[in-house]
Design an enzyme around this catalytic site. Structure first.
Site, short mmCIF file in Angstrom:
data_model
loop_
_atom_site.label_atom_id
_atom_site.label_comp_id
_atom_site.label_asym_id
_atom_site.label_seq_id
_atom_site.Cartn_x
_atom_site.Cartn_y
_atom_site.Cartn_z
N HIS A 43 18.76 -1.96 -1.80
CA HIS A 43 18.37 -3.21 -1.16
C HIS A 43 17.27 -3.90 -1.96
O HIS A 43 17.23 -5.11 -2.09
CB HIS A 43 17.90 -2.90 0.27
CG HIS A 43 16.93 -1.74 0.34
ND1 HIS A 43 17.21 -0.51 -0.21
CD2 HIS A 43 15.68 -1.63 0.85
CE1 HIS A 43 16.19 0.31 -0.02
NE2 HIS A 43 15.25 -0.35 0.61
N ARG A 44 16.36 -3.09 -2.53
CA ARG A 44 15.26 -3.65 -3.32
C ARG A 44 15.81 -4.25 -4.61
O ARG A 44 15.37 -5.31 -5.06
CB ARG A 44 14.25 -2.53 -3.60
CG ARG A 44 12.89 -2.97 -4.07
CD ARG A 44 11.82 -1.91 -3.79
NE ARG A 44 11.50 -1.86 -2.38
CZ ARG A 44 11.84 -0.85 -1.57
NH1 ARG A 44 12.47 0.22 -2.04
NH2 ARG A 44 11.54 -0.92 -0.28
N GLU A 56 -2.14 -6.86 9.25
CA GLU A 56 -1.34 -6.43 10.38
C GLU A 56 0.02 -7.13 10.30
O GLU A 56 0.07 -8.34 10.06
CB GLU A 56 -2.05 -6.80 11.68
CG GLU A 56 -1.68 -5.88 12.81
CD GLU A 56 -2.18 -6.41 14.15
OE1 GLU A 56 -1.48 -6.23 15.15
OE2 GLU A 56 -3.26 -7.02 14.15
N ASP A 90 14.95 7.92 2.63
CA ASP A 90 15.95 8.16 1.57
C ASP A 90 16.77 9.45 1.74
O ASP A 90 17.98 9.44 1.50
CB ASP A 90 15.29 8.17 0.19
CG ASP A 90 15.08 6.77 -0.36
OD1 ASP A 90 15.72 5.83 0.15
OD2 ASP A 90 14.28 6.61 -1.29
N HIS A 95 0.83 -1.20 0.00
CA HIS A 95 0.00 0.00 0.00
C HIS A 95 0.87 1.26 0.00
O HIS A 95 0.38 2.35 0.25
CB HIS A 95 -0.94 0.00 1.21
CG HIS A 95 -2.04 -1.01 1.08
ND1 HIS A 95 -1.84 -2.36 1.32
CD2 HIS A 95 -3.33 -0.90 0.70
CE1 HIS A 95 -2.98 -3.00 1.12
NE2 HIS A 95 -3.89 -2.15 0.74
N LYS A 136 19.37 4.68 -8.14
CA LYS A 136 19.01 3.96 -6.91
C LYS A 136 18.72 2.49 -7.25
O LYS A 136 19.11 1.58 -6.51
CB LYS A 136 17.79 4.62 -6.24
CG LYS A 136 17.37 3.91 -4.95
CD LYS A 136 16.16 4.52 -4.27
CE LYS A 136 15.73 3.66 -3.07
NZ LYS A 136 14.45 4.06 -2.48
N ASP A 139 8.81 -6.40 2.39
CA ASP A 139 8.90 -5.83 3.73
C ASP A 139 10.32 -5.31 3.88
O ASP A 139 11.29 -6.04 3.66
CB ASP A 139 8.57 -6.82 4.84
CG ASP A 139 8.26 -6.05 6.13
OD1 ASP A 139 7.26 -5.31 6.16
OD2 ASP A 139 9.04 -6.16 7.11
N SER A 140 10.41 -4.05 4.21
CA SER A 140 11.72 -3.41 4.19
C SER A 140 11.87 -2.46 5.36
O SER A 140 10.92 -2.20 6.09
CB SER A 140 11.91 -2.70 2.85
OG SER A 140 10.75 -1.99 2.49
#
Ligand SMILES: O=P(O)(O)OP(=O)(O)OP(=O)(O)OC[C@H]1O[C@@H](n2cnc3c(O)ncnc32)[C@H](O)[C@@H]1O
Ligand SMILES: [Mg+2]
Length: 200
Positions: free
Chosen positions: A186-187, A49, A161, A18, A181, A77-78
């Protein structure tokens, strides 16, 4: 014998996030590998959640929740891990910004915690999980090391960032062109691993 990873064989992929900044980055990284994708927000899927205690557990629960709608789903999830803050904000990176998603405030909290500390190192972590409607999941984790600067600099990217300067560079992710970037984040690191496992 270990079972080989399951591959994504096409069709619609749901991006189970989201966060608009993330969805934008994932869509750019995924472009060549999935013909069509739709975000969880666009599908009106609820935001589960995040009850896990690791990035991987939270990526898996978000991907599995979205895959229940019937399509393969990819969740991210980061967060930013700061050793001088005992690993915070870590899996709580989004929650540090509060319901208003105020990252100026969240970055200020990080900087307050660093007062009097000499270690300003940090790293971003990104766990990516691909889940199928039958409950199968494939998960990888990527990293990007750097240093925290103050004051924050630049308006690109999202979240933390503007205060994160990746190792080997003089500018923050906030100052960096998005395409750059994507070469080192990491992504991007997690994506390379996921593509190797599931998209080749
Ligand atoms: O769970 P979803 O719906 O995907 O969206 P979210 O924003 O809540 O995402 P997370 O739970 O994974 O929290 C990750 C937070 O870590 C931060 N973060 C992750 N990747 C980042 C990046 O590339 N640059 C800056 N901040 C990042 C950012 O503040 C995110 O809100
Ligand atoms: Mg979240």
């Amino acid at each position: 014998m270990t079972t080989p990873p399951r591959r994504f064989t096409g069709g619609t992929l749901v991006i189970a996030s989201h966060n608009k900044g993330k969805v934008r980055e994932i869509a750019a990284l995924l472009g060549p590998y999935a013909a069509s994708f739709v975000s969880a927000g666009e599908l009106g899927l609820p935001e589960p959640e995040e009850t896990g205690t690791t990035f991987i557990a939270n990526a898996e629960l978000k991907a599995l929740a979205a895959a229940k709608a019937g399509h393969v789903a990819l969740a991210d999830d980061s967060g930013m891990v700061v050793p001088a803050l005992n690993g915070d904000p870590g899996i709580y990176s989004a929650r540090w910004a509060g319901p208003e998603k105020d990252f100026q405030m969240a970055m200020g909290k990080v900087e307050d915690g660093l007062k009097g500390q000499t270690d300003r190192s940090a790293w971003f972590v990104c766990a990516l999980s691909l889940a199928w409607p039958d409950g199968h999941v494939e998960t990888v984790e990527g990293r990007c090391p750097g240093t925290l600067v103050w004051p924050p600099r630049g308006a690109h990217g999202f979240g933390y960032d503007p205060m994160f300067k990746p190792d080997g560079h003089d500018i923050t992710f906030g100052e960096m062109d998005p395409a750059r970037k994507h070469e080192m984040s990491h992504r991007a690191d997690a994506f390379r691993q996921l593509v190797e496992r599931c998209f080749k």
